[in-house]
Design an enzyme around this catalytic site. Structure first.
Site, PDB file in Angstrom:
ATOM      1  N   PRO A 166      20.373 -34.003  37.250  1.00  0.00           N
ATOM      2  CA  PRO A 166      21.770 -34.390  37.449  1.00  0.00           C
ATOM      3  C   PRO A 166      22.219 -35.544  36.555  1.00  0.00           C
ATOM      4  O   PRO A 166      23.414 -35.721  36.314  1.00  0.00           O
ATOM      5  CB  PRO A 166      21.814 -34.806  38.932  1.00  0.00           C
ATOM      6  N   ARG A 179      22.204 -15.046  24.937  1.00  0.00           N
ATOM      7  CA  ARG A 179      23.262 -14.073  24.617  1.00  0.00           C
ATOM      8  C   ARG A 179      23.845 -14.313  23.224  1.00  0.00           C
ATOM      9  O   ARG A 179      24.519 -13.436  22.679  1.00  0.00           O
ATOM     10  CB  ARG A 179      24.365 -14.109  25.679  1.00  0.00           C
ATOM     11  N   GLU A 239      12.780 -34.917  45.511  1.00  0.00           N
ATOM     12  CA  GLU A 239      13.765 -35.973  45.329  1.00  0.00           C
ATOM     13  C   GLU A 239      13.999 -36.318  43.864  1.00  0.00           C
ATOM     14  O   GLU A 239      15.062 -36.778  43.476  1.00  0.00           O
ATOM     15  CB  GLU A 239      13.330 -37.235  46.106  1.00  0.00           C
ATOM     16  N   ASP A 268      34.527 -15.841  22.550  1.00  0.00           N
ATOM     17  CA  ASP A 268      34.423 -16.242  23.950  1.00  0.00           C
ATOM     18  C   ASP A 268      35.207 -17.520  24.217  1.00  0.00           C
ATOM     19  O   ASP A 268      35.407 -18.340  23.325  1.00  0.00           O
ATOM     20  CB  ASP A 268      32.955 -16.514  24.323  1.00  0.00           C
TER      21      ASP A 268
END
Length: 247
Positions: free
Chosen positions: A90, A154, A117, A169
């Protein structure tokens, strides 16, 4: 491209890596993926890979030894190919299309999927990139790794049926993709814009570019803050603002 994944839950990857575009890329030998349970590298007699944090705190931390040993094994098998070691975390930089494009140019990627954690801080010394999907927390890095792999793979040559597809895209051009339509030309009173069935390729290209600009302005205006507009785009944007009463 080679991909190695260090994870506690190898079975989580079975579906995403065997279906659709990724599965076909593996079948066509365009992609080689090896999933490694880093518990297999634990030197603890109980194969433990976590422990309590020094100084106290909630939860358990992944210990350094299994991750270091797992990466040692990968480097021994691939002494010259590893360029990027990616930690899903994160606290990492937000993942973007430009970062996906960057990763797609590498020949070998290694993903470290955390759990519990957090990590023993020394694990971070192994990595070249710390990447986050966004400002939220998942139960582990596996889902994040799947997203990064899908977004990068991709873009490899021959993976998509048409290599031109990825170039238009959303986010690849700096704008969101324009609206698209297929047959029938009219459905439940809704008609395909006349320009798209006119056969005039120049007008079609102009319409697509303007509608990409419109969609971006209306849905993601933040993407336009650093955009350098062409003369035509400036005029179109002024028109769009007038049309939407947002001047």
């Amino acid at each position: 491209m080679k991909i190695d994944i260090l994870t506690l839950f190898p079975r989580m990857f079975e579906g995403p890596l065997t279906e659709s575009i990724i599965g076909k890329a593996i079948e066509k030998k365009l992609l080689n993926v090896k999933i490694r349970n880093f518990r297999d590298y634990s030197e603890n007699k109980h194969r433990n890979v976590d422990d309590y944090p020094y100084g106290g705190g909630a939860g358990m931390l992944l210990t350094a030894q299994p991750i270091f040993s797992g990466l040692d094994a990968i480097e021994t098998e691939n002494p010259e190919t590893i360029k990027r070691v990616i930690l899903l975390d994160p606290a990492g930089v937000p993942f973007t299309q430009s970062l996906a494009e960057e990763l797609s140019e590498e020949s070998h990627l290694v993903f470290i999927c955390g759990h519990y954690e957090g990590y023993d801080e020394r694990i971070r010394t192994l990595v070249t990139d710390e990447i986050s999907l966004g400002d939220f927390v998942l139960t582990g890095g596996e889902l994040g790794a799947m997203v990064l792999i899908d977004a990068a793979v991709r873009l490899l040559p021959e993976v998509l049926g048409n290599d031109e597809s990825a170039k238009t895209d959303s986010h690849s051009t700096g704008l969101l993709e324009h609206p698209q339509y297929t047959r029938p030309a009219e459905f439940r009173g809704m008609k395909v814009p006349d320009v798209l069935i006119s056969g005039n390729h120049k007008k079609i290209a102009e319409w697509q570019e303007k509608e990409s600009l419109r969609r971006t302005y209306l849905r993601r205006p933040d993407m336009l803050t650093e955009t350098i507009f062409t003369k035509d785009q400036k005029k179109w944007l002024d028109d769009i603002k007038k049309e939407t009463n947002l001047l």
